[in-house]
Design an enzyme around this catalytic site. Sequence first.
Site, PDB file in Angstrom:
ATOM      1  CE  LYS A  14      33.465  35.090  24.363  1.00 22.43           C
ATOM      2  NZ  LYS A  14      34.841  34.812  24.948  1.00 22.43           N
ATOM      3  CE  LYS A  63      36.935  47.629  34.539  1.00 20.64           C
ATOM      4  NZ  LYS A  63      36.080  46.938  34.963  1.00 20.64           N
ATOM      5  CG  ASP A  89      32.596  47.686  36.083  1.00 23.94           C
ATOM      6  OD1 ASP A  89      32.274  47.170  34.810  1.00 23.94           O
ATOM      7  OD2 ASP A  89      34.004  47.912  36.216  1.00 23.94           O
ATOM      8  NE  ARG A 134      47.759  37.698  44.658  1.00 24.87           N
ATOM      9  CZ  ARG A 134      48.390  37.552  43.549  1.00 24.87           C
ATOM     10  NH1 ARG A 134      49.339  36.226  43.531  1.00 24.87           N
ATOM     11  NH2 ARG A 134      48.297  38.416  42.478  1.00 24.87           N
TER      12      ARG A 134
END
Length: 251
Positions: A14, A63, A89, A134
């Site tokens: 968006k 990034k 961010d 993970r």
Amino acid sequence: MRLCLLGYQIGYSKSPVLHAAFFAALGEKGSYGIEDIPPQDLGKELPRLLASYDGFNVTKPYKQTVAELLWRQDPVNTVKKDGTATSTDAEGFLNDYIEAFGAPKGKILLLGSGGAAKSILPALQGAEVTIVNRTFEKAEALAACVKNAVAKRRADGRYDAVINATSLGLHGEQAAPEELDFSGVSFAYDLVYGVRTPFLEKAGKYAKTRDGLGMLIEQAIASQAFWRGKAFSNAEKEALRAAAKRALAAK
């Protein structure tokens, strides 16, 4: 200004809508496109982006890679045509988190240890952070970057807030570890936006929730300020937020 978003498989973004709204609110002409570039082409395409645009944003999965190509250590999401770069961010996340839940504090569980998690970690300095990923070794490496974080192999324990900084859930995957008990969690934040993820569905039975749309708007405003080399006034920020929300609601 000629701007764009760099990433891979990002047609859903968006960001073009947001920045078009910003230009309109500021009474300016500008463009904001999408550069959807496969990983094998990134190295040769980066010089073209620097030459063709006044600046660009960086999203998944680049990034950290773009940071390294620009001789920077930490992930970046905003680049100027001269190669200077930053990450907006943490600022965007913190502004939105505070609006939703107040300042980050207490015991916070951070799921993920990639570029998104690393980018927002500076915003969590007032909290005790536990990182679960993970791949445990990656969680350990990220936790070693700051004093207020530890890594764990499992998402068990009691937490005041949980933040999902993985991309799981974007396409319907289960983002919340099975052992995670949301019954004592007050706040749950998912950096993914635009979908009600399994993470937020599970957390919403117990906690106040927030997706990453507000962060998207806040980091975009901060990116515009970085490209321009000057901060917006509070009144300008409010006008940009309002324009962004109207534009997104119309889509």
